[in-house]
Motif scaffolding. Sequence first.
Motif, mmCIF file in Angstrom:
data_model
loop_
_atom_site.group_PDB
_atom_site.id
_atom_site.type_symbol
_atom_site.label_atom_id
_atom_site.label_comp_id
_atom_site.label_asym_id
_atom_site.label_seq_id
_atom_site.Cartn_x
_atom_site.Cartn_y
_atom_site.Cartn_z
ATOM 1 N N ALA A 78 0.833 -1.208 0.000
ATOM 2 C CA ALA A 78 0.000 0.000 0.000
ATOM 3 C C ALA A 78 0.864 1.253 0.000
ATOM 4 O O ALA A 78 1.945 1.281 0.590
ATOM 5 N N LYS A 79 0.362 2.260 -0.661
ATOM 6 C CA LYS A 79 1.028 3.565 -0.606
ATOM 7 C C LYS A 79 0.950 4.071 0.821
ATOM 8 O O LYS A 79 -0.055 3.875 1.502
ATOM 9 N N ARG A 80 2.022 4.738 1.270
ATOM 10 C CA ARG A 80 1.962 5.254 2.634
ATOM 11 C C ARG A 80 2.116 6.764 2.664
ATOM 12 O O ARG A 80 2.930 7.330 1.936
ATOM 13 N N ILE A 81 1.295 7.385 3.518
ATOM 14 C CA ILE A 81 1.450 8.814 3.698
ATOM 15 C C ILE A 81 2.322 9.054 4.917
ATOM 16 O O ILE A 81 2.127 8.467 5.974
ATOM 17 N N ASN A 82 3.314 9.907 4.738
ATOM 18 C CA ASN A 82 4.251 10.241 5.811
ATOM 19 C C ASN A 82 3.984 11.683 6.192
ATOM 20 O O ASN A 82 4.287 12.605 5.422
ATOM 21 N N TYR A 83 3.360 11.880 7.342
ATOM 22 C CA TYR A 83 2.952 13.216 7.752
ATOM 23 C C TYR A 83 4.058 13.818 8.615
ATOM 24 O O TYR A 83 4.229 13.437 9.778
ATOM 25 N N MET A 84 4.827 14.728 8.025
ATOM 26 C CA MET A 84 6.000 15.258 8.731
ATOM 27 C C MET A 84 5.637 16.524 9.483
ATOM 28 O O MET A 84 5.259 17.520 8.873
ATOM 29 N N SER A 85 5.759 16.456 10.804
ATOM 30 C CA SER A 85 5.348 17.597 11.603
ATOM 31 C C SER A 85 6.293 17.765 12.790
ATOM 32 O O SER A 85 6.561 16.800 13.511
ATOM 33 N N MET A 86 6.780 18.976 12.992
ATOM 34 C CA MET A 86 7.642 19.244 14.161
ATOM 35 C C MET A 86 6.822 19.208 15.448
ATOM 36 O O MET A 86 7.375 19.288 16.531
ATOM 37 N N GLU A 87 5.485 19.161 15.313
ATOM 38 C CA GLU A 87 4.642 19.192 16.515
ATOM 39 C C GLU A 87 3.579 18.090 16.469
ATOM 40 O O GLU A 87 2.947 17.876 15.428
ATOM 41 N N PHE A 323 8.495 5.247 -6.808
ATOM 42 C CA PHE A 323 8.568 5.797 -5.446
ATOM 43 C C PHE A 323 7.306 6.591 -5.092
ATOM 44 O O PHE A 323 6.656 6.362 -4.071
ATOM 45 N N HIS A 324 6.937 7.510 -5.965
ATOM 46 C CA HIS A 324 5.797 8.388 -5.642
ATOM 47 C C HIS A 324 4.465 7.627 -5.650
ATOM 48 O O HIS A 324 3.467 8.144 -5.170
ATOM 49 N N GLU A 325 4.471 6.411 -6.213
ATOM 50 C CA GLU A 325 3.226 5.627 -6.153
ATOM 51 C C GLU A 325 3.092 4.917 -4.815
ATOM 52 O O GLU A 325 2.029 4.435 -4.453
ATOM 53 N N LEU A 326 4.201 4.835 -4.087
ATOM 54 C CA LEU A 326 4.165 4.171 -2.780
ATOM 55 C C LEU A 326 4.390 5.127 -1.615
ATOM 56 O O LEU A 326 4.188 4.760 -0.453
ATOM 57 N N VAL A 327 4.813 6.327 -1.937
ATOM 58 C CA VAL A 327 5.181 7.261 -0.866
ATOM 59 C C VAL A 327 4.574 8.641 -1.118
ATOM 60 O O VAL A 327 4.771 9.217 -2.188
ATOM 61 N N ALA A 328 3.848 9.147 -0.121
ATOM 62 C CA ALA A 328 3.422 10.551 -0.159
ATOM 63 C C ALA A 328 4.025 11.212 1.079
ATOM 64 O O ALA A 328 4.045 10.606 2.155
ATOM 65 N N ILE A 329 4.544 12.425 0.918
ATOM 66 C CA ILE A 329 5.158 13.110 2.062
ATOM 67 C C ILE A 329 4.481 14.473 2.224
ATOM 68 O O ILE A 329 4.501 15.294 1.297
ATOM 69 N N GLN A 330 3.848 14.666 3.375
ATOM 70 C CA GLN A 330 3.147 15.930 3.607
ATOM 71 C C GLN A 330 3.961 16.784 4.568
ATOM 72 O O GLN A 330 4.333 16.339 5.651
ATOM 73 N N LEU A 331 4.254 18.019 4.154
ATOM 74 C CA LEU A 331 5.007 18.944 5.006
ATOM 75 C C LEU A 331 4.024 19.775 5.814
ATOM 76 O O LEU A 331 3.269 20.568 5.246
ATOM 77 N N ASN A 332 4.029 19.590 7.122
ATOM 78 C CA ASN A 332 3.126 20.355 7.967
ATOM 79 C C ASN A 332 3.799 21.682 8.307
ATOM 80 O O ASN A 332 4.565 21.785 9.246
ATOM 81 N N ASP A 333 3.510 22.711 7.495
ATOM 82 C CA ASP A 333 4.156 24.019 7.599
ATOM 83 C C ASP A 333 5.578 23.931 7.051
ATOM 84 O O ASP A 333 6.002 22.873 6.559
ATOM 85 N N TRP A 355 20.112 14.477 -11.903
ATOM 86 C CA TRP A 355 19.391 15.555 -11.218
ATOM 87 C C TRP A 355 17.909 15.540 -11.602
ATOM 88 O O TRP A 355 17.028 15.586 -10.747
ATOM 89 N N ASP A 356 17.630 15.460 -12.900
ATOM 90 C CA ASP A 356 16.237 15.579 -13.357
ATOM 91 C C ASP A 356 15.379 14.411 -12.884
ATOM 92 O O ASP A 356 14.231 14.597 -12.479
ATOM 93 N N ALA A 357 15.957 13.198 -12.950
ATOM 94 C CA ALA A 357 15.180 12.027 -12.501
ATOM 95 C C ALA A 357 14.875 12.162 -11.012
ATOM 96 O O ALA A 357 13.751 11.886 -10.546
ATOM 97 N N ALA A 358 15.865 12.633 -10.248
ATOM 98 C CA ALA A 358 15.668 12.791 -8.804
ATOM 99 C C ALA A 358 14.604 13.858 -8.527
ATOM 100 O O ALA A 358 13.697 13.670 -7.710
ATOM 101 N N TRP A 359 14.712 14.963 -9.240
ATOM 102 C CA TRP A 359 13.778 16.077 -8.985
ATOM 103 C C TRP A 359 12.345 15.677 -9.325
ATOM 104 O O TRP A 359 11.383 16.092 -8.683
ATOM 105 N N ASP A 360 12.221 14.850 -10.341
ATOM 106 C CA ASP A 360 10.901 14.359 -10.728
ATOM 107 C C ASP A 360 10.278 13.555 -9.566
ATOM 108 O O ASP A 360 9.104 13.725 -9.220
ATOM 109 N N ILE A 361 11.097 12.720 -8.941
ATOM 110 C CA ILE A 361 10.620 11.911 -7.805
ATOM 111 C C ILE A 361 10.252 12.822 -6.625
ATOM 112 O O ILE A 361 9.189 12.682 -5.999
ATOM 113 N N VAL A 362 11.132 13.779 -6.359
ATOM 114 C CA VAL A 362 10.909 14.680 -5.215
ATOM 115 C C VAL A 362 9.579 15.415 -5.391
ATOM 116 O O VAL A 362 8.712 15.409 -4.506
ATOM 117 N N THR A 363 9.399 16.035 -6.524
ATOM 118 C CA THR A 363 8.216 16.899 -6.691
ATOM 119 C C THR A 363 6.920 16.096 -6.798
ATOM 120 O O THR A 363 5.844 16.620 -6.530
#
Length: 830
Positions: A78-87, A323-333, A355-363
Amino acid sequence: TKRSDVSNSEYAKFVSQEVPRDEVSILNSVFSHLAYTFHKNPSNTEAMDAYNGIAFTIRDRLLKRLEDTDSHFISINAKRINYMSMEFLIGRTFDNAMLALGLRKEYSAVSNTLGFNLEDLIDEERDAALGNGGLGRLAACFVDSMACCNYNGWGYGLRYRYGMFQQQIINGYQVEAPDCWMDNPNPWEFPRPEISYKVKFYGNIAKTPSTSSGYTWENAVEYDVMAFDTPVPAFGTKNVGNIRLWSCKTNDLFDLNRFNAGDYPGATGNMVAADILTYVLYPNDNQNAGKELRLKQEYMFVSATIQDIIHRFKLTGKPWSEFHELVAIQLNDTHPTLGIAELQRILVDEEAMSWDAAWDIVTKSFAFTNHTILPEALEKWPVPMMGKILPRHLGIIFDINLFFLQHVEKSIPSEREFLSRISIIEESSPQQVRMAYLAIVGSHRVNGVAQIHSDIIKATIFSEFVKVFGSDKFVNVTNGVTTRRWVNQCNPGLSALITETVGDESWVDDYPKAHLLESRVNDEDFRKRWWDVKQANKLRLATYIKDTCGITVNHDALFDIQVKRIHEYKRQLMNILGVIHRYNTLKKMTPEQRQDQVHRVIIFAGKSASGYYIAKLIIKFINSVADVVNNDKDIGDVLKVVFIPDYCVSAAEVIVPASDISQHISTAGTEASGTSNMKFVMNGGLILGTVDGANVEIAEEVGDDQIFMFGVLAHEVDEFRFNLRYHPDPLDANLQAVYDTIKSGVFGNPDEFNPLVECSHGPGDNYLVSVDFASYLMAQDAVDALYKDRESWITKSILCGSRMGKFTSDRSITDYAENIWNIEPSAVDA
Ligand code: 9GP
């Protein structure tokens, strides 16, 4: 091997067994923990032991479910959402977990058998206060909803040893003390020493043609960062969520040679340096050392998290292109934004990707939530500081910016001015890295947290990016709260009424069903019970106030509550100025006239940032006014003012269900959403608010006429500010009278409070207190008038309480899942 085959099959049998749920089995497992985990027997068991013994049996059950949930999601990739939060403002877990497991009755009986009342054991638990306010509590509601709605979602954050701070009120002033919440064993977390990653700081970048990117990061200081997992109980499903928090491993940083030479500080210096990274949330960053510590905190957090995400991804055996089909990363602020540079760094430097392949995955993986238009959300880091602490990341950010600006230049013919406005690097002295801009450029979606806020960010702080990326990248997800905690757990009286109306408990994880309450609005018996529930909750709060502040309040009075962070934009100052106006008005009346007025208890609570001078002065001012009003024999019970110290989640659980009216009175356009407004209304409280944040959508749902709205509108604010500066209107007579009272010295030295006078009128009135004051008082009069008409009040209260189905965090999470994460739910049992 043979041995592992046997043990695997035995283990499979073991885990497939259901954990017994009957009272006797539960009691036995509590005895077992008391005896073998805590070395206690029933005759020497104190309340804290009983709490621990019971909590550990709950934890066993949660861990079993966590294991099942993890295996389930791994088995279906399953795809997983990673909710990144300092709080993560988690609060207490005990009661919530019993309710989620459906075992509260059984545990209540077990604690009676041990000789304790369950309610008292609940009070043994310390709040996990790893957050400042709304943003951190939202993150906690979101992990609850991800689990309850069967999404594969984890929270990632830091394990602060002292949380935020404990607020003491001494002589009316806020005094900060460390919140030692980890002093007792914490049954809700378990250390994972085997899950640890190296995190580097400082050093230099060397050009090394032999590596694919051509760079290596050398001579860095390295720390081992280790995971602690906190399972998140979920109601109505066997899925369990998880919050993974990071802390440094310090033991191998102990320098035995220096110790033996008698240099004790030197021997432990590196341990302390690693340890303090997670001492407190948001170290005071008005000086450079504080700033550096904060930057290191943020990097430690994102680096360990991104490495963990990659590690788990690699276990799937899938190619990077998925990667992006299995991983979502949410930036909380903006706080976790460095994660964008970190993922790019790992992909190009360590995984030999272009660089371009990496940036594609990141975005494709990252998305960013903005929570405020105030400058503090638009974090900036001085380029020299980032260059010193994170040299490779600075280089990567410069490259991201270069490619971004080249793209802009090509796609929209731009002037230099425009490019410099949207550049990730601000050309100031020194240069600054604009983290919000990096977050926008590196994400596929950007969202605000209420419709008005999402519209405002598109039209103001991020308008240039709308021109570059188009409008579709910017979406709205209105906040929500978990009704498991904020209705079911904190308001048992109301929960019983909803359960009776709906016919079962299904509303707890399907809150829109509470709309059925509306069908009973004319049922006399129901109306009486509705009122009685509120009165009982007010009595509970009155007892809490007596215990914490020593002030006796009458629970028959109207309870008027404003609880939130203390901030000029939230305008607690306007509230207390309104209290002085009320006090002045009452003082002018005869005793008979006074008794005829609606009796009010005005309740404040909230913390100020430790370095925020005006907010701290507002706290002192509230307490000084309270002192005078509460001790004025003429006034008696007609008006009481209370400041409850050390506001936290567990205090909110007592405060929220007890409001008749709550105040959400920020200057229009400044409060992104607010979430306590939702909690109060769900619990049958009415709201007095400005046309701001989620108040707007609450009014749409419950009906404009159910809510007391006042004040200027967001689009008018700039003009009013301009007028205040250059063409001020004469001061409102009521406000002038309030200032005269302050200047008379009744509340103490007027010079001390003069800065509050200065920032609430004329050119200093940035948050338009003087502009909104007259309409605020009118709205307060309307509240009094309605409260005198009890039947109309009850009607409004029921209608409001029943129309809040939209504001659950389950709905918010489903919106994120469908519109941002592209992820489907899946239940363990399905
Ligand atoms: O001030 C906002 C508040 O309005 C919102 O409800 C909350 C959750 O989205 O976030 C707050 N923002 C922050 O705490 C800092 O950005």
